[in-house]
Design an enzyme around this catalytic site. Structure first.
Site, PDB file in Angstrom:
ATOM      1  N   ARG A  40      42.913  24.429  -5.621  1.00 58.45           N
ATOM      2  CA  ARG A  40      43.969  24.878  -4.714  1.00 58.45           C
ATOM      3  C   ARG A  40      43.996  26.377  -4.488  1.00 58.45           C
ATOM      4  O   ARG A  40      44.270  26.829  -3.372  1.00 58.45           O
ATOM      5  CB  ARG A  40      45.331  24.407  -5.247  1.00 58.45           C
ATOM      6  CG  ARG A  40      45.571  22.937  -5.026  1.00 58.45           C
ATOM      7  CD  ARG A  40      46.705  22.413  -5.867  1.00 58.45           C
ATOM      8  NE  ARG A  40      46.341  22.302  -7.275  1.00 58.45           N
ATOM      9  CZ  ARG A  40      47.174  21.883  -8.229  1.00 58.45           C
ATOM     10  NH1 ARG A  40      48.413  21.573  -7.925  1.00 58.45           N
ATOM     11  NH2 ARG A  40      46.751  21.783  -9.475  1.00 58.45           N
ATOM     12  N   LEU A  99      34.331  11.428 -10.395  1.00 61.43           N
ATOM     13  CA  LEU A  99      34.953  10.102 -10.284  1.00 61.43           C
ATOM     14  C   LEU A  99      35.671   9.726 -11.576  1.00 61.43           C
ATOM     15  O   LEU A  99      36.397   8.760 -11.623  1.00 61.43           O
ATOM     16  CB  LEU A  99      33.880   9.057  -9.960  1.00 61.43           C
ATOM     17  CG  LEU A  99      33.073   9.353  -8.694  1.00 61.43           C
ATOM     18  CD1 LEU A  99      31.953   8.335  -8.527  1.00 61.43           C
ATOM     19  CD2 LEU A  99      33.979   9.336  -7.479  1.00 61.43           C
ATOM     20  N   LYS A 100      35.448  10.499 -12.601  1.00 64.82           N
ATOM     21  CA  LYS A 100      36.001  10.191 -13.938  1.00 64.82           C
ATOM     22  C   LYS A 100      35.864   8.706 -14.241  1.00 64.82           C
ATOM     23  O   LYS A 100      36.833   8.002 -14.520  1.00 64.82           O
ATOM     24  CB  LYS A 100      37.452  10.640 -14.061  1.00 64.82           C
ATOM     25  CG  LYS A 100      37.583  12.142 -14.001  1.00 64.82           C
ATOM     26  CD  LYS A 100      38.935  12.628 -14.468  1.00 64.82           C
ATOM     27  CE  LYS A 100      39.061  14.106 -14.232  1.00 64.82           C
ATOM     28  NZ  LYS A 100      39.097  14.464 -12.801  1.00 64.82           N
ATOM     29  N   LEU A 101      34.622   8.263 -14.192  1.00 63.85           N
ATOM     30  CA  LEU A 101      34.346   6.843 -14.409  1.00 63.85           C
ATOM     31  C   LEU A 101      34.824   6.427 -15.793  1.00 63.85           C
ATOM     32  O   LEU A 101      34.597   7.119 -16.783  1.00 63.85           O
ATOM     33  CB  LEU A 101      32.845   6.573 -14.259  1.00 63.85           C
ATOM     34  CG  LEU A 101      32.305   6.747 -12.842  1.00 63.85           C
ATOM     35  CD1 LEU A 101      30.793   6.517 -12.816  1.00 63.85           C
ATOM     36  CD2 LEU A 101      33.014   5.809 -11.878  1.00 63.85           C
ATOM     37  N   ALA A 102      35.494   5.278 -15.836  1.00 63.85           N
ATOM     38  CA  ALA A 102      36.068   4.809 -17.105  1.00 63.85           C
ATOM     39  C   ALA A 102      36.058   3.285 -17.116  1.00 63.85           C
ATOM     40  O   ALA A 102      37.108   2.646 -17.241  1.00 63.85           O
ATOM     41  CB  ALA A 102      37.487   5.344 -17.269  1.00 63.85           C
ATOM     42  N   ASP A 103      34.862   2.715 -16.986  1.00 59.13           N
ATOM     43  CA  ASP A 103      34.803   1.251 -16.902  1.00 59.13           C
ATOM     44  C   ASP A 103      33.721   0.714 -17.855  1.00 59.13           C
ATOM     45  O   ASP A 103      33.097   1.476 -18.598  1.00 59.13           O
ATOM     46  CB  ASP A 103      34.525   0.845 -15.448  1.00 59.13           C
ATOM     47  CG  ASP A 103      35.296  -0.417 -15.057  1.00 59.13           C
ATOM     48  OD1 ASP A 103      35.238  -1.389 -15.842  1.00 59.13           O
ATOM     49  OD2 ASP A 103      35.937  -0.427 -14.002  1.00 59.13           O
ATOM     50  N   GLY A 128      47.649  27.506 -13.882  1.00 58.93           N
ATOM     51  CA  GLY A 128      48.073  28.601 -14.763  1.00 58.93           C
ATOM     52  C   GLY A 128      46.987  29.256 -15.602  1.00 58.93           C
ATOM     53  O   GLY A 128      47.241  30.276 -16.242  1.00 58.93           O
ATOM     54  N   ASP A 172      39.375  19.395  -2.951  1.00 56.54           N
ATOM     55  CA  ASP A 172      40.270  18.235  -2.920  1.00 56.54           C
ATOM     56  C   ASP A 172      41.095  18.184  -1.636  1.00 56.54           C
ATOM     57  O   ASP A 172      42.336  18.210  -1.672  1.00 56.54           O
ATOM     58  CB  ASP A 172      41.189  18.253  -4.150  1.00 56.54           C
ATOM     59  CG  ASP A 172      40.411  18.101  -5.445  1.00 56.54           C
ATOM     60  OD1 ASP A 172      39.357  17.440  -5.431  1.00 56.54           O
ATOM     61  OD2 ASP A 172      40.846  18.654  -6.474  1.00 56.54           O
TER      62      ASP A 172
END
Ligand code: BMP
Length: 211
Positions: free
Chosen positions: A188, A60-64, A170, A9
């Site tokens: 990260r 992309l966490k497509l949610a359409d 965590g 990221d």
């Protein structure tokens, strides 16, 4: 067997390619999300695959609606993605529209605190959707290993569990694997470290030791 997925990221193409080059020995796959796609363009997918020689997950966490999911996923598979992550809550027609084009990973439960508000209460329905649709895998939270165990206990054999939330959020890589995850996603803790290769190596060894 490698079980580590690097969540890359960052915005910059050069930095992404450098980290991919440094860490690839320890990775099963690289996951790209909107930050890198927006920062470097879709072509970075092919470049990463050539550089690291590992599978590429487009998160992309497509949610359409099915048609829009299909239009977006078509471009991303064409760009070289091996897997596309989709939300399940939009329903099986939206998920199947992507699955018709390539391998999908369905979000069943998320790792952040807010996931307890809306997603966790409907996880059973999303697990059922996954069992019906038979995706490559599902996303479950490393921040709540007991939820990984629960999801594993309800999930059809053969569907992989990929789990983010290790390190910066965590969660523990080892506990996530012991709870039933197949692949651990780390961002990260690797890409912000001074020595990403060394960090990736440590996660890889922790994961190898956990099974
Ligand atoms: P990090 O290790 O830096 O927290 O990154 C985790 C990655 O996994 C990010 O790309 C994030 O968008 C993704 N992710 C997550 O953290 N929790 C989820 O429930 C689903 C995700 O895709």
């Amino acid at each position: 067997m490698k079980r580590l997925v690097l969540a890359l990221d960052v915005y910059e193409r050069e930095r992404a390619l450098e980290i991919a080059r440094e860490t690839s020995d320890y990775l099963w796959a690289i996951k790209v999300n909107w930050p890198l796609i927006l920062g470097a363009g879709l072509d970075v997918i092919k470049e990463l695959k050539e550089t690291a020689n590992v599978p590429l997950i487009a998160d992309l966490k497509l949610a359409d609606i099915p048609n829009t999911n299909r239009l977006i996923a078509g471009k991303v598979f064409e760009a070289g993605a091996d897997y596309v992550i989709v939300h399940g809550f939009t329903g099986r027609d939206s998920v199947n529209a992507v699955k018709e084009l390539g391998e999908v990973i369905i979000v069943v439960e998320m790792s952040h605190p807010g996931a307890e508000e809306f997603i966790q209460p409907v996880a059973d329905g999303l697990i059922k959707l996954a069992n019906d649709v038979r995706p490559f895998g599902v996303i479950a939270p490393a921040t709540r290993p007991e939820r990984i165990s629960y999801i594993r206990s309800k999930l059809r054999d053969g569907i992989k569990i990929l789990t983010p939330g290790v390190g910066a959020q965590g969660g523990s890589a080892k506990k996530a694997l012991e709870a039933g995850a197949d692949y651990v996603i780390v961002g990260r803790s690797i890409y912000e470290s001074k020595n990403p290769r060394e960090k990736a190596r440590k996660f890889h060894e922790e994961l190898m030791g956990a099974i």
